[in-house]
Design an enzyme around this catalytic site. Sequence first.
Site, PDB file in Angstrom:
ATOM      1  N   SER A  45      -4.129  -9.017   4.823  1.00 38.55           N
ATOM      2  CA  SER A  45      -3.844  -7.704   4.242  1.00 38.55           C
ATOM      3  C   SER A  45      -4.482  -7.576   2.872  1.00 38.55           C
ATOM      4  O   SER A  45      -4.592  -8.566   2.127  1.00 38.55           O
ATOM      5  CB  SER A  45      -2.329  -7.511   4.120  1.00 38.55           C
ATOM      6  OG  SER A  45      -2.023  -6.380   3.335  1.00 38.55           O
ATOM      7  N   TYR A  61       5.811  -9.470   0.900  1.00 38.74           N
ATOM      8  CA  TYR A  61       4.926  -9.344   2.060  1.00 38.74           C
ATOM      9  C   TYR A  61       3.522  -9.828   1.722  1.00 38.74           C
ATOM     10  O   TYR A  61       2.927 -10.638   2.444  1.00 38.74           O
ATOM     11  CB  TYR A  61       4.896  -7.895   2.541  1.00 38.74           C
ATOM     12  CG  TYR A  61       3.787  -7.615   3.518  1.00 38.74           C
ATOM     13  CD1 TYR A  61       3.825  -8.140   4.805  1.00 38.74           C
ATOM     14  CD2 TYR A  61       2.697  -6.823   3.161  1.00 38.74           C
ATOM     15  CE1 TYR A  61       2.800  -7.894   5.708  1.00 38.74           C
ATOM     16  CE2 TYR A  61       1.670  -6.570   4.054  1.00 38.74           C
ATOM     17  CZ  TYR A  61       1.723  -7.103   5.321  1.00 38.74           C
ATOM     18  OH  TYR A  61       0.706  -6.863   6.213  1.00 38.74           O
ATOM     19  N   LYS A 121       1.235 -13.222   3.109  1.00 37.86           N
ATOM     20  CA  LYS A 121      -0.124 -13.155   3.652  1.00 37.86           C
ATOM     21  C   LYS A 121      -1.062 -14.091   2.897  1.00 37.86           C
ATOM     22  O   LYS A 121      -1.878 -14.804   3.502  1.00 37.86           O
ATOM     23  CB  LYS A 121      -0.642 -11.714   3.593  1.00 37.86           C
ATOM     24  CG  LYS A 121       0.009 -10.763   4.581  1.00 37.86           C
ATOM     25  CD  LYS A 121      -0.388 -11.102   6.020  1.00 37.86           C
ATOM     26  CE  LYS A 121       0.084 -10.049   7.006  1.00 37.86           C
ATOM     27  NZ  LYS A 121      -0.288 -10.353   8.402  1.00 37.86           N
TER      28      LYS A 121
END
Length: 337
Positions: free
Chosen positions: A125, A149, A153
């Site tokens: 991402s 989040y 990643k």
Amino acid sequence: MKTILVTGGVGYIGSHTVVALQENGYKVVILDNLCNSKAITLSNIQKISSQAPIFYQGDIRDRPMLRDIFKNHPIDGVIHFAGLKAVGESQSEPLKYYDNNVVGSITLLEEMIKAKVDTFVFSSSATVYGEPGATQYQEGMPTTPINVYGRTKLMVEEILRDGAKANPGLRVACLRYFNPVGAHLSGLIGENPVGTPNNLMPYIGQIALGILPKLKVFGSDYPTPDGTGLRDYIHVHDLAQGHLLALQYLEDHPGALTVNLGTGKPYSVLEMISAFEKVSGKSIPYDLVERRSGDLAEYYANSDLAKTVLGWEAKHGIERMCEDTWRFYRQLDSAQS
């Protein structure tokens, strides 16, 4: 015929990548726990590509299931989409995200290496960049994610790169992208999350169908032409092609590759609303509300490296993104009526 394990292959980006793989002569095995996807997608994949992928309903942290998959199928490579992805939820439930996204990826990688599978494409991402101090993101920029989040990643990326250093035969590609939108041209698969959507286009689609009443546009005083945030939206078909090309690149290139996938052209929230209204003929009511903490005024990808190394570039613009989204939601509404 090569066989590829696609984790999260029933999900939005995963399902489009499965179709791209099958259309290019690959056999696909899917592992998905269906926590944010629907089983009907499997039959729609079959309708599109005239092939039924092999499906296992399960979790990437389930070692016995992973061992069965690698034992029972001649897996040549893995494309890894399975992961939790709601930024807000990651902040309120960080351990859940570290467990699923990081521990799950480690488990998958360990079992893959044990099975002597050497090719791994990771759906990363652009959130790994955080706030780099520039609007155009390039792969060499510092990575300082500002939410859990994004940190999960980045952790997985680093684990994969370290794994490639320790295992010289391992081939790894980490693909960083921003806002996937659109749907398959057939209208059979698209973004249809469980519960209230977190992303802009499925939310707009549900407003157009009368399921949701109104959109909240977070921030109208950014230093942008219309005051709303500018984002790099990318058609999911282009994104699926990027994963396919990365897989093919790794056939001849051991080591680790990290590339951005994006259009390089940001669109504002109001531009996306206007374009969707134009193709759908539907009015999308919205309220302009306060900015969200952590949101930036503008960001988009520099994808020159993907073009040079993979021969990839985005082909579909804003009108096609909206047309395909609307076609998918019309057909979804018709199927449920």
